[in-house]
Design an enzyme around this catalytic site. Structure first.
Site, mmCIF file in Angstrom:
data_model
loop_
_atom_site.group_PDB
_atom_site.id
_atom_site.type_symbol
_atom_site.label_atom_id
_atom_site.label_comp_id
_atom_site.label_asym_id
_atom_site.label_seq_id
_atom_site.Cartn_x
_atom_site.Cartn_y
_atom_site.Cartn_z
ATOM 1 N N SER A 98 0.805 -1.222 0.000
ATOM 2 C CA SER A 98 0.000 0.000 0.000
ATOM 3 C C SER A 98 0.843 1.280 0.000
ATOM 4 C CB SER A 98 -0.963 -0.005 1.189
ATOM 5 O OG SER A 98 -1.913 -1.034 1.006
ATOM 6 N N LYS A 105 -9.781 -5.588 10.543
ATOM 7 C CA LYS A 105 -10.925 -4.973 9.852
ATOM 8 C C LYS A 105 -12.186 -4.974 10.714
ATOM 9 C CE LYS A 105 -9.148 -5.897 5.232
ATOM 10 N NZ LYS A 105 -9.357 -6.465 3.909
ATOM 11 N N ASN A 161 -12.029 -1.255 5.940
ATOM 12 C CA ASN A 161 -10.631 -1.255 5.496
ATOM 13 C C ASN A 161 -10.117 0.159 5.247
ATOM 14 O OD1 ASN A 161 -11.693 -0.525 2.998
ATOM 15 N ND2 ASN A 161 -10.301 -1.844 1.855
#
Ligand code: NDP
Length: 271
Positions: free
Chosen positions: A17, A66, A87
């Site tokens: 990410s 989550k 998320n």
């Protein structure tokens, strides 16, 4: 001062990410930083709150948090509420907005990147964990001919049918024998353990796409099985990863980055 974002998880060192969001920011000229935040297993709330207190504007949330992020949010999007998993967190004044972009990521990857329409197709979703929960509503919104949810523990899949108010069916793996699907999505964690969900032979219809949410250098047991079964196309979850990130970026910055060059870059890095 650039705006601060991060991905929070455990483990998180492997996360792509930061690279994805750095590319998005460069592409759109946004002044932001994006870091990795490792939270001890029982310290999600403390770690996320500390990040917020030092000026953090938003978080991506990955395994195993989550569900905790869902409870941490003060305002939930409809899709996060349906998935009971978050998320993406956005810190806005006193509010903590919780969203779930996994489903949009999958659908965008299928439809835009892979040219695989969901509308009118027979879809089989494997698994009933957080990843499956996140994609059910966005898949149903595409109006497939049918959506079948198969899980090793049938009760979990049946509970999801009940919680979502129907619109799809729950099945054991054995009961799939004799049925065929145009799209089979593996949302189990079996690939992480090098295992294959116990699919009977013959579930791939002619022209079917086999999609594994897991990604990596090597072909997963599920994709190897699908290849052997004659599935017409195979795809891993790297596109979903990039597309869910783009949806998070849009929530935070109001801009839609071009995902194609970023996906290409990641593919080259994992080749
Ligand atoms: P969970 O732990 O919440 O759920 C795991 C699911 O896998 C359960 O339904 C479980 O069945 C099933 N399962 C595990 N092992 C097997 C097996 N050997 N055979 C059959 N079923 C099995 O995990 P998540 O839902 O959070 O994640 C699932 C996968 O999706 C992971 O690989 C994750 O990396 C990936 N993912 C990818 C994303 C992307 O952007 N590409 C985004 C989100 C997730 P049971 O209920 O019977 O135990």
């Amino acid at each position: 001062m650039p705006d601060k974002y991060a991905v929070i998880g455990n483990p998180v060192a492997h996360s792509k990410s930061p690279q994805i969001h750095a590319e998005f920011a460069r592409q759109t000229g946004q002044d932001l930083t994006y870091e990795r935040l490792h939270a001890p297993a029982d310290e999600f709330t403390q770690t996320a709150s500390a990040f917020r207190a030092r000026g953090g504007r938003g978080l991506n949330v990955t395994l195993p948090f989550k569900g905790e992020a869902f409870h941490f949010a003060s305002l939930l999007s409809e899709r996060a509420r349906a998935a009971q998993a978050v998320n993406t967190l956005k810190f806005e004044g006193n509010a903590i907005l919780g969203d779930n972009t996994d489903g949009a990521g999958l659908v965008n990857d299928l439809v835009r990147n892979l040219g695989c329409a969901v509308t009118g197709r027979r879809v089989l979703l494997l698994g009933a964990g957080g990843a499956a929960r996140g994609v059910i509503k966005p898949l149903l919104e595409q109006k497939p001919a049918c959506l079948m949810l198969a899980n090793r523990t049938l009760g979990k899949a049946q509970l999801l049918v009940q919680n979502f108010g129907g619109g799809f069916e729950a099945s054991t793996y054995a009961a799939l024998a004799g049925q065929q699907f145009d799209l089979v999505v593996n949302a189990t964690s079996a690939s992480l353990a090098g295992e294959l969900p116990p699919l009977p032979p013959g579930v791939f219809a002619p022209g079917a796409l086999a999609y594994d949410m897991m990604y990596g250098r090597d072909e997963t047991p599920f994709l190897a099985f699908a290849r052997g079964e004659g599935a017409a196309a195979l795809a891993d979850g790297l596109g979903m990863l990039v597309e869910q990130a783009a949806e998070s970026f849009f929530i935070w910055r109001g801009l839609r980055p071009d995902t194609a060059p970023v996906l290409k870059l990641l593919r080259q890095a994992t080749a």
